[in-house]
Every structure is written in C-alpha cells, then in structure tokens.
Design an enzyme around this catalytic site. Structure first.
Site, PDB file in Angstrom:
ATOM      1  N   ASN A 221      12.104 -91.227   1.466  1.00 24.31           N
ATOM      2  CA  ASN A 221      11.505 -91.311   2.432  1.00 24.31           C
ATOM      3  C   ASN A 221      11.501 -90.029   3.946  1.00 24.31           C
ATOM      4  O   ASN A 221      13.237 -90.378   3.922  1.00 24.31           O
ATOM      5  CB  ASN A 221      11.555 -92.328   3.098  1.00 24.31           C
ATOM      6  CG  ASN A 221      10.769 -93.433   2.319  1.00 24.31           C
ATOM      7  OD1 ASN A 221       9.266 -93.425   1.833  1.00 24.31           O
ATOM      8  ND2 ASN A 221      10.950 -94.834   2.300  1.00 24.31           N
TER       9      ASN A 221
ATOM     10  N   CYS B 253       7.513 -92.698  -6.266  1.00 19.87           N
ATOM     11  CA  CYS B 253       6.307 -92.437  -5.715  1.00 19.87           C
ATOM     12  C   CYS B 253       5.046 -91.541  -6.164  1.00 19.87           C
ATOM     13  O   CYS B 253       5.525 -90.947  -6.660  1.00 19.87           O
ATOM     14  CB  CYS B 253       7.233 -91.529  -4.901  1.00 19.87           C
ATOM     15  SG  CYS B 253       6.193 -90.084  -3.493  1.00 19.87           S
TER      16      CYS B 253
ATOM     17  N   ASN C  48       5.842-102.105   1.426  1.00 18.05           N
ATOM     18  CA  ASN C  48       4.127-101.320   1.817  1.00 18.05           C
ATOM     19  C   ASN C  48       3.376-102.381   2.627  1.00 18.05           C
ATOM     20  O   ASN C  48       3.836-103.904   1.480  1.00 18.05           O
ATOM     21  CB  ASN C  48       4.113-100.488   1.266  1.00 18.05           C
ATOM     22  CG  ASN C  48       4.980 -99.494   0.293  1.00 18.05           C
ATOM     23  OD1 ASN C  48       5.353 -98.795   1.232  1.00 18.05           O
ATOM     24  ND2 ASN C  48       6.212 -99.624  -0.461  1.00 18.05           N
TER      25      ASN C  48
ATOM     26  N   ARG D  15       6.536 -98.474   4.199  1.00 20.84           N
ATOM     27  CA  ARG D  15       7.825 -98.551   4.442  1.00 20.84           C
ATOM     28  C   ARG D  15       8.311 -97.448   4.842  1.00 20.84           C
ATOM     29  O   ARG D  15       8.560 -96.361   3.840  1.00 20.84           O
ATOM     30  CB  ARG D  15       8.708 -99.236   2.986  1.00 20.84           C
ATOM     31  CG  ARG D  15       9.687-100.436   3.464  1.00 20.84           C
ATOM     32  CD  ARG D  15      10.203-100.677   2.301  1.00 20.84           C
ATOM     33  NE  ARG D  15      10.561 -99.438   0.901  1.00 20.84           N
ATOM     34  CZ  ARG D  15      11.147-100.173  -0.299  1.00 20.84           C
ATOM     35  NH1 ARG D  15      12.149-101.254  -0.222  1.00 20.84           N
ATOM     36  NH2 ARG D  15      10.778 -99.437  -0.904  1.00 20.84           N
TER      37      ARG D  15
ATOM     38  N   GLY E 241      -0.125 -92.835  -3.221  1.00 21.74           N
ATOM     39  CA  GLY E 241      -0.203 -93.348  -4.744  1.00 21.74           C
ATOM     40  C   GLY E 241      -0.136 -94.634  -5.443  1.00 21.74           C
ATOM     41  O   GLY E 241      -0.366 -95.450  -5.770  1.00 21.74           O
ATOM     42  N   SER E 242       1.857 -95.143  -5.228  1.00 25.58           N
ATOM     43  CA  SER E 242       2.165 -96.532  -5.433  1.00 25.58           C
ATOM     44  C   SER E 242       1.203 -97.533  -4.997  1.00 25.58           C
ATOM     45  O   SER E 242       0.931 -98.827  -4.749  1.00 25.58           O
ATOM     46  CB  SER E 242       3.782 -96.420  -5.439  1.00 25.58           C
ATOM     47  OG  SER E 242       4.315 -96.111  -3.582  1.00 25.58           O
TER      48      SER E 242
END
Length: 272
Positions: free
Chosen positions: A64, A73, A183, A202, A211-212
């Site tokens: 991140n 990711c 998240n 997050r 995407g996730s």
C-alpha cells in the site's frame, strides 16, 4: 541503484509494477511510502513487485502507499498479468501470490480475467477480534464481512450519495472488531446484476476502484441472496465484472492500461 517501474491503472485504480525478476527484491516499507507519495513520489493505490518463481510465471508481492503490505490486489494482478502475457505472447498465465496460484487470461475483448481464489468467511480468516457470524456483523448498518486475502466489510445502502465515506470509512476501518483493519464498501444495488460501489480502502483512502473490493462486495451480496452469480460492479472510475458461483473461486474481469514507464534514482529523482 536505479529502479525501473511501470505506472498502470484499472478504471482509474492506479498502481505501480516493479519488475525484479533476476534480481533481489528492492522494496521496503520506507521505499514504498516514498514512491507512493503523490506529491513527492510516483503516487499509487498499490504497488506490485514481480519476482522470480519456480512454479509460476512470476510471484507478486503487494504494498500500500502507506508502506503496509497486503496479500491480494486484483487490479495490480491484472496489470502484471497483462505485461507478462504481452512479453511472452500468450493469452493465459499463472501468477503466485500469498493467495496461492492465480490463473489469468486475456479475454476476446482484451480485458484481463483473474481467478482470485475462494472467498473466506470464517471469523478468524478475515480476521475478526471475536467469534461472530460474518454474514451479519453486530455493527450499525448490519454489514457483512469476508476475506479475499485481505479483509472486507460491506454495507448495503439505499442511497450511495447520502453516505459520507470520508468520515465513516476510517472509523469503520479502525474499529476494534478488525484487528488488522479492513476495507470498507458501500453498495447500492441497482438490480440483481448491477451494483454501484464506493470504497474506503484500508491504508489508502477513497480510490476510483479496487479489484479485491469489487470481489468482496459482490460476494457479500451474492451470499445474502441479493445478487445473481455474475455482477457488474460500477465504481467511480469504471466497471468490472465479478463472477462467483457461491462455492468456488471468484473471477474478476476488467481492463488495464499502462500510463507511463520510468526510472527512479537514488535521490528519488525520476526519468520517463
């Protein structure tokens, strides 16, 4: 030592790819923070380092912008897959991440499809601080939680425009129920095949997409019986498709583009 990179995005969800095959992993928390600074560095939501791997085309490690690491990711996985498939002139490739071995394919439209692995619903897998039913958490708004290799907390709302994400997001992210933070998704259901999603990420703030997070939001809607097994997820930056049959792996399909490539020097000066 100069560090080459590729800046890419998936519907505006921007990330950086650093190809470190045939060399040592150069990334540290401090360097990821410096590179992630949008005023003094490159700027990104996530960074992926591409490493040598014995049982796949490459291994990916993710960072991140605040210097923390993450196991999944979807956008950067699609970006790395796109570059490696172009390099090898193939339409399918396997990449290893901390989520396991992920199969990636280029679709007939040019989009990249990634098998993101199976979602996890156990309270200790997400993880939560307490043993709870992850389908309905005991928080105001009755969110659901899942893990896609990183924790996700999903709220279903009637009017997305009424949600103050900048205020609510960090409060939920750091709730003691989530020992590794989470998240946070806010979902408005347009119909059973289409949702509108906004995100507090997050360690990252409000992105144009993720995407996730798109996977986690769709999965939580499907497990509650609110959505069909194939969902168009509309984020601020564009739309991806998430498919999940309710028992197996989650598939994420969407476009990626290269923005620019360059080299970072020791002084953190840049050459494009």
């Amino acid at each position: 030592m100069p560090l080459s990179f590729h800046k890419m995005h998936a519907n505006g969800d921007d990330f950086v790819i650093v190809d470190s095959r045939n060399s040592a992993n150069p990334m540290t928390s401090a360097l990821a923070q410096r590179l992630g600074d949008r005023h003094r560095g490159i700027g990104f939501n996530q960074l992926a380092v591409v490493l040598d791997c014995d049982d796949a085309a490459a291994r990916l490690m993710f960072w991140n912008a605040d210097g923390s690491t993450l196991d999944a990711c979807g956008s950067a996985t699609r970006g790395a897959a796109d570059r490696l498939m172009r390099e090898s002139n193939v339409t399918s490739i396997a990449l290893r991440t901390n989520r396991g071995l992920l199969t990636c394919e280029r679709t007939s439209s040019g989009a990249i499809s990634v098998n993101m692995g199976e979602p996890l619903f156990g309270w200790s897998d997400i993880p939560l601080a307490l043993e709870l039913d992850t389908a309905v958490l005991p928080l105001a708004g009755d969110p659901a939680a899942t893990s896609m290799g990183n924790p996700h907390c999903t709220y279903f709302v009637d009017d997305l425009t009424a949600v103050d994400i900048a205020t609510l997001g960090p409060t939920i992210e750091t709730n003691p129920l989530f020992p590794l933070k989470t998240n946070v998704h806010f979902v408005q259901i347009i119909n059973r095949k289409h949702i509108r999603l906004r995100i507090w990420e997050r360690g990252g703030g409000i992105p144009l997409g993720s995407g996730s997070c798109s996977c986690g939001a769709a999965v939580n809607g499907i497990r509650r019986g609110l959505l069909d097994h194939c969902v168009e997820v509309e984020c601020d930056g564009g739309t991806v498709t998430v498919r999940w049959d309710g028992v197996g792996p989650v598939f994420l399909i969407g476009p990626v583009e290269t923005t620019f490539s360059g080299t970072v020097h020791d002084s953190l000066s840049f050459r494009l």
